[in-house]
Design a protein around this motif. Structure first.
Motif, PDB file in Angstrom:
ATOM      1  N   ASP A 139       1.564   5.723  -8.911  1.00 22.62           N
ATOM      2  CA  ASP A 139       2.214   6.598  -7.930  1.00 22.62           C
ATOM      3  C   ASP A 139       3.725   6.623  -8.138  1.00 22.62           C
ATOM      4  OD1 ASP A 139      -0.023   7.531  -6.591  1.00 22.62           O
ATOM      5  OD2 ASP A 139       0.013   5.965  -5.065  1.00 22.62           O
ATOM      6  N   ALA A 140       4.307   5.443  -8.382  1.00 21.68           N
ATOM      7  CA  ALA A 140       5.757   5.366  -8.567  1.00 21.68           C
ATOM      8  C   ALA A 140       6.212   6.136  -9.803  1.00 21.68           C
ATOM      9  CB  ALA A 140       6.189   3.904  -8.672  1.00 21.68           C
ATOM     10  N   PHE A 141       5.368   6.212 -10.829  1.00 23.92           N
ATOM     11  CA  PHE A 141       5.727   6.943 -12.047  1.00 23.92           C
ATOM     12  C   PHE A 141       5.890   8.439 -11.795  1.00 23.92           C
ATOM     13  CE2 PHE A 141       3.426   3.527 -14.732  1.00 23.92           C
ATOM     14  CZ  PHE A 141       4.595   2.787 -14.835  1.00 23.92           C
ATOM     15  N   PHE A 356      13.255   8.220  -0.956  1.00 23.60           N
ATOM     16  CA  PHE A 356      13.838   7.061  -1.632  1.00 23.60           C
ATOM     17  C   PHE A 356      14.215   7.437  -3.055  1.00 23.60           C
ATOM     18  CE2 PHE A 356       9.219   6.964  -1.471  1.00 23.60           C
ATOM     19  CZ  PHE A 356       8.873   6.987  -2.808  1.00 23.60           C
ATOM     20  N   HIS A 357      14.998   6.574  -3.687  1.00 28.57           N
ATOM     21  CA  HIS A 357      15.384   6.760  -5.079  1.00 28.57           C
ATOM     22  C   HIS A 357      14.346   6.114  -5.993  1.00 28.57           C
ATOM     23  CE1 HIS A 357      19.339   8.386  -4.087  1.00 28.57           C
ATOM     24  NE2 HIS A 357      19.445   7.447  -3.173  1.00 28.57           N
ATOM     25  N   ARG A 358      14.303   6.571  -7.216  1.00 31.27           N
ATOM     26  CA  ARG A 358      13.269   6.090  -8.130  1.00 31.27           C
ATOM     27  C   ARG A 358      13.428   4.610  -8.451  1.00 31.27           C
ATOM     28  NH1 ARG A 358      14.159   7.870 -14.317  1.00 31.27           N
ATOM     29  NH2 ARG A 358      16.275   7.111 -14.617  1.00 31.27           N
ATOM     30  N   GLU A 359      14.636   4.049  -8.269  1.00 29.07           N
ATOM     31  CA  GLU A 359      14.837   2.624  -8.526  1.00 29.07           C
ATOM     32  C   GLU A 359      14.034   1.744  -7.569  1.00 29.07           C
ATOM     33  OE1 GLU A 359      18.131   4.842 -10.327  1.00 29.07           O
ATOM     34  OE2 GLU A 359      17.258   4.834  -8.311  1.00 29.07           O
ATOM     35  N   GLN A 360      13.617   2.294  -6.422  1.00 31.66           N
ATOM     36  CA  GLN A 360      12.828   1.539  -5.447  1.00 31.66           C
ATOM     37  C   GLN A 360      11.449   2.161  -5.230  1.00 31.66           C
ATOM     38  OE1 GLN A 360      15.842   1.624  -2.186  1.00 31.66           O
ATOM     39  NE2 GLN A 360      15.656  -0.607  -2.239  1.00 31.66           N
ATOM     40  N   ALA A 361      10.994   2.953  -6.175  1.00 33.15           N
ATOM     41  CA  ALA A 361       9.773   3.738  -5.965  1.00 33.15           C
ATOM     42  C   ALA A 361       8.556   2.859  -5.701  1.00 33.15           C
ATOM     43  CB  ALA A 361       9.521   4.638  -7.176  1.00 33.15           C
ATOM     44  N   THR A 362       8.388   1.797  -6.490  1.00 28.27           N
ATOM     45  CA  THR A 362       7.185   0.978  -6.333  1.00 28.27           C
ATOM     46  C   THR A 362       7.166   0.285  -4.979  1.00 28.27           C
ATOM     47  OG1 THR A 362       7.452   0.531  -8.702  1.00 28.27           O
ATOM     48  CG2 THR A 362       5.689  -0.620  -7.563  1.00 28.27           C
ATOM     49  N   LEU A 363       8.326  -0.202  -4.532  1.00 22.84           N
ATOM     50  CA  LEU A 363       8.391  -0.870  -3.235  1.00 22.84           C
ATOM     51  C   LEU A 363       8.029   0.098  -2.114  1.00 22.84           C
ATOM     52  CD1 LEU A 363       9.068  -3.248  -1.437  1.00 22.84           C
ATOM     53  CD2 LEU A 363      11.483  -2.609  -1.574  1.00 22.84           C
ATOM     54  N   VAL A 414       9.480  14.807  11.844  1.00 22.89           N
ATOM     55  CA  VAL A 414      10.050  14.761  10.497  1.00 22.89           C
ATOM     56  C   VAL A 414      10.946  15.972  10.338  1.00 22.89           C
ATOM     57  CG1 VAL A 414       9.563  14.774   8.024  1.00 22.89           C
ATOM     58  CG2 VAL A 414       8.057  13.532   9.585  1.00 22.89           C
ATOM     59  N   SER A 415      12.200  15.731  10.039  1.00 23.39           N
ATOM     60  CA  SER A 415      13.178  16.814   9.953  1.00 23.39           C
ATOM     61  C   SER A 415      12.757  17.836   8.917  1.00 23.39           C
ATOM     62  CB  SER A 415      14.551  16.238   9.583  1.00 23.39           C
ATOM     63  OG  SER A 415      15.464  17.272   9.301  1.00 23.39           O
ATOM     64  N   GLY A 416      12.987  19.109   9.226  1.00 16.66           N
ATOM     65  CA  GLY A 416      12.676  20.161   8.270  1.00 16.66           C
ATOM     66  C   GLY A 416      13.611  20.157   7.077  1.00 16.66           C
ATOM     67  N   ALA A 417      14.802  19.559   7.250  1.00  9.83           N
ATOM     68  CA  ALA A 417      15.739  19.467   6.132  1.00  9.83           C
ATOM     69  C   ALA A 417      15.266  18.390   5.160  1.00  9.83           C
ATOM     70  CB  ALA A 417      17.129  19.126   6.649  1.00  9.83           C
ATOM     71  N   PRO A 418      15.650  18.502   3.877  1.00 11.80           N
ATOM     72  CA  PRO A 418      15.256  17.469   2.916  1.00 11.80           C
ATOM     73  C   PRO A 418      15.757  16.102   3.367  1.00 11.80           C
ATOM     74  CG  PRO A 418      16.167  19.376   1.783  1.00 11.80           C
ATOM     75  CD  PRO A 418      16.408  19.584   3.248  1.00 11.80           C
ATOM     76  N   PRO A 419      14.914  15.067   3.311  1.00 12.39           N
ATOM     77  CA  PRO A 419      15.345  13.734   3.724  1.00 12.39           C
ATOM     78  C   PRO A 419      16.501  13.233   2.865  1.00 12.39           C
ATOM     79  CG  PRO A 419      12.972  13.823   3.349  1.00 12.39           C
ATOM     80  CD  PRO A 419      13.537  15.091   2.835  1.00 12.39           C
ATOM     81  N   VAL A 420      17.328  12.386   3.449  1.00  8.81           N
ATOM     82  CA  VAL A 420      18.427  11.760   2.720  1.00  8.81           C
ATOM     83  C   VAL A 420      18.028  10.324   2.428  1.00  8.81           C
ATOM     84  CG1 VAL A 420      20.847  11.115   2.753  1.00  8.81           C
ATOM     85  CG2 VAL A 420      20.100  13.224   3.882  1.00  8.81           C
ATOM     86  N   PRO A 421      17.736   9.982   1.157  1.00  6.74           N
ATOM     87  CA  PRO A 421      17.308   8.615   0.851  1.00  6.74           C
ATOM     88  C   PRO A 421      18.429   7.622   1.118  1.00  6.74           C
ATOM     89  CG  PRO A 421      16.857  10.130  -0.974  1.00  6.74           C
ATOM     90  CD  PRO A 421      17.772  10.831  -0.027  1.00  6.74           C
ATOM     91  N   PRO A 422      18.080   6.330   1.262  1.00  3.19           N
ATOM     92  CA  PRO A 422      19.115   5.304   1.383  1.00  3.19           C
ATOM     93  C   PRO A 422      19.942   5.247   0.110  1.00  3.19           C
ATOM     94  CG  PRO A 422      16.960   4.316   1.010  1.00  3.19           C
ATOM     95  CD  PRO A 422      16.730   5.777   1.254  1.00  3.19           C
ATOM     96  N   ALA A 423      21.037   4.530   0.169  1.00  2.00           N
ATOM     97  CA  ALA A 423      21.928   4.450  -0.986  1.00  2.00           C
ATOM     98  C   ALA A 423      21.209   3.852  -2.184  1.00  2.00           C
ATOM     99  CB  ALA A 423      23.142   3.594  -0.637  1.00  2.00           C
ATOM    100  N   VAL A 424      21.612   4.306  -3.371  1.00  2.00           N
ATOM    101  CA  VAL A 424      21.075   3.721  -4.593  1.00  2.00           C
ATOM    102  C   VAL A 424      21.429   2.239  -4.610  1.00  2.00           C
ATOM    103  CG1 VAL A 424      21.184   3.767  -7.114  1.00  2.00           C
ATOM    104  CG2 VAL A 424      21.326   5.891  -5.828  1.00  2.00           C
ATOM    105  N   PRO A 425      20.482   1.354  -4.968  1.00  2.00           N
ATOM    106  CA  PRO A 425      20.805  -0.073  -5.015  1.00  2.00           C
ATOM    107  C   PRO A 425      22.074  -0.330  -5.817  1.00  2.00           C
ATOM    108  CG  PRO A 425      18.465   0.269  -5.378  1.00  2.00           C
ATOM    109  CD  PRO A 425      19.090   1.628  -5.342  1.00  2.00           C
ATOM    110  N   ASP A 426      22.951  -1.176  -5.255  1.00  2.00           N
ATOM    111  CA  ASP A 426      24.274  -1.352  -5.853  1.00  2.00           C
ATOM    112  C   ASP A 426      24.327  -2.475  -6.876  1.00  2.00           C
ATOM    113  OD1 ASP A 426      24.029  -3.546  -4.256  1.00  2.00           O
ATOM    114  OD2 ASP A 426      25.718  -3.072  -2.934  1.00  2.00           O
ATOM    115  N   ASP A 427      23.174  -3.074  -7.222  1.00  2.00           N
ATOM    116  CA  ASP A 427      23.206  -4.169  -8.192  1.00  2.00           C
ATOM    117  C   ASP A 427      22.460  -3.802  -9.470  1.00  2.00           C
ATOM    118  OD1 ASP A 427      20.694  -4.167  -7.069  1.00  2.00           O
ATOM    119  OD2 ASP A 427      20.475  -6.355  -7.095  1.00  2.00           O
TER     120      ASP A 427
END
Length: 431
Positions: A139-141, A356-363, A414-427
């Motif tokens: 799914d994450a892929f 979410f961003h793809r860096e956290q997709a599996t989680l 659920v907002s009709g506007a595109p969701p805003v994911p959390p910040a990209v992980p900073d590490d």
């Protein structure tokens, strides 16, 4: 150059969708052949009672407890695997490892000797855990093989491939068990399922998408902070929270319908085993059509209204199902249910990636696994309680409509506007 990149992307998308076709074979050991082998060979009639912690367990309870143990173990195991995959950029290696472990464990189910009940439980739990783990990474892929504008279509192809495989697998495995009745036919059907999963997953295993960069801090403490931070952050994302509630409620209703289908169909309409099998087959055929219906609808009215329509359809199915009297009505319900389920899964998965961003997709897909797995436990429990206290199967089915009402209500938040994911992980490790 662009043409070559487009061809490579489409090739990878086809390989990704094919894994849904490959892994659908696990339905044969989990829902059909292995439960029969479990009762007839691993725990034959006349076997000594099973005693656990001083408690004597009835034979009829062993398989449900095994399924519950597998569900709990697979759900618990996927959390550290998801964190390891995301933080260490190990998604591809973990996916391949889980796929191979799942295939080997599934094949091993067919080789268990008579009376090997303990080994049967352990191997089934291992196979189920590997299946759930590999599918979470799969799914994450999706975020890595398809840009946002293509995800509805690619997700739809995956779901359609899975349902189409279900039809073929039921026909082939059922034919094997009819042609070779008894224990040998069951073992061959399980081996066939393992081989199917192994062979058809090879294209994706050979063409996995590139990994996002790993994190600089890959310690257990950092992983724990990310997990707890993600859960806390979910409460600051009302749209994501409402979306997961809709998934939870909807999965409760849909899974309850399918798990209780056979006994209810026989009690309400007098359907024979062959007629129940036809109902299941029709739902599989319609499930392969549903993703294309909802993808076209989402392109016209949007993903959230489309998902609301699928849950409303399921609510209507529950209302009609509570009043069904004839087998022919079951066939109509099966077609609608297949379209509603297949269509819902395709759009729900692709829209979820917007949070979410793809860096956290599996989680994040692990969080959705928790929602659907919890639904698999809660929905049937509510249904069973209503049947127990009212004595009416029809009221039990009618109550399922409430789950879909909750799902529709949640999606309204659920907002009709595109969701805003959390910040990209900073590490992230730039090296």
């Amino acid at each position: 150059m662009g043409g070559e990149a487009d061809r490579a992307r489409r090739r990878r998308q086809r390989a990704w969708a094919l894994y849904d076709w490959a892994s659908s074979s696990f339905m044969i050991p989990s829902f059909l052949a292995f439960p029969l082998l479990f009762h007839q060979v691993l725990m034959p009639p006349g076997a000594a009672p099973i005693v656990v912690g001083g408690w004597s367990l009835p034979r009829a309870a062993i398989w449900p407890y095994t399924v519950a143990l597998a569900a709990f173990t697979s759900t618990a195991a996927v959390v550290p695997l998801a964190l390891w995959g995301d933080r260490g950029a190990q998604r591809r290696r973990l996916f391949v490892a889980l796929w191979l472990i799942g295939c080997v464990a599934t094949g091993a189910l067919a080789l268990l000797p008579p009376g090997a009940l303990g080994w049967g439980i352990l191997v089934f739990v291992l196979a189920e855990s590997a299946y759930i783990g590999s599918f979470t990474f799969y799914d994450a892929f999706l975020m890595m093989v398809a840009p946002l504008g293509e995800r509805d279509r690619v997700s739809a192809w995956g779901v359609a491939a899975g349902y189409s495989a279900g039809v073929a697998l039921l026909a082939i495995a059922g034919g094997l068990m009819r042609a070779i009745p008894g224990e040998r036919g069951l073992r061959l059907a399980i081996l066939f399922a393992a081989a199917w999963w192994l062979v058809f997953a090879i294209p994706l295993a050979l063409d996995l998408p590139p990994e996002p960069p790993p994190r600089r801090d890959r310690s257990v403490a950092a992983a724990w902070r990310e997990l707890t931070g993600t859960i806390r952050g979910l409460w600051r994302m009302p749209s994501a929270r409402a979306y997961l509630l809709a998934i939870l409620a909807g999965s409760q209703g849909m899974l309850t319908v399918f798990t209780q289908l056979a006994p209810y169909a026989q009690a309400a309409t007098g359907a024979t085993a062959d007629q129940v099998a036809m109902v299941i087959l029709l739902s599989q055929v319609a499930g392969g059509i549903g993703p294309f219906v909802t993808t076209a609808l989402a392109a016209r009215i949007g993903a959230i209204p489309t998902l609301m329509a699928t849950y409303a359809l399921w609510g209507g199915i529950a209302l009609w199902g509570s009043q069904v009297r004839r087998v022919e009505e079951l066939y109509g319900l099966a077609l609608l249910a297949g379209i509603g389920l297949g269509g819902n899964l395709a759009i729900a998965r692709s829209y979820y990636t917007r949070f979410f961003h793809r860096e956290q997709a599996t989680l994040w897909f692990t969080l959705s696994i928790f929602a659907t797995r919890f639904g698999a436990l809660l929905g049937p429990a509510v249904y069973g309680a209503i049947v127990q206290f009212t004595g009416s199967l029809r009221l039990g089915v009618l109550s399922v409509a409430g789950f879909f009402a909750i799902a529709v209500a949640a999606l309204r938040h659920v907002s009709g506007a595109p969701p805003v994911p959390p910040a990209v992980p900073d590490d992230l490790d730039s090296g």
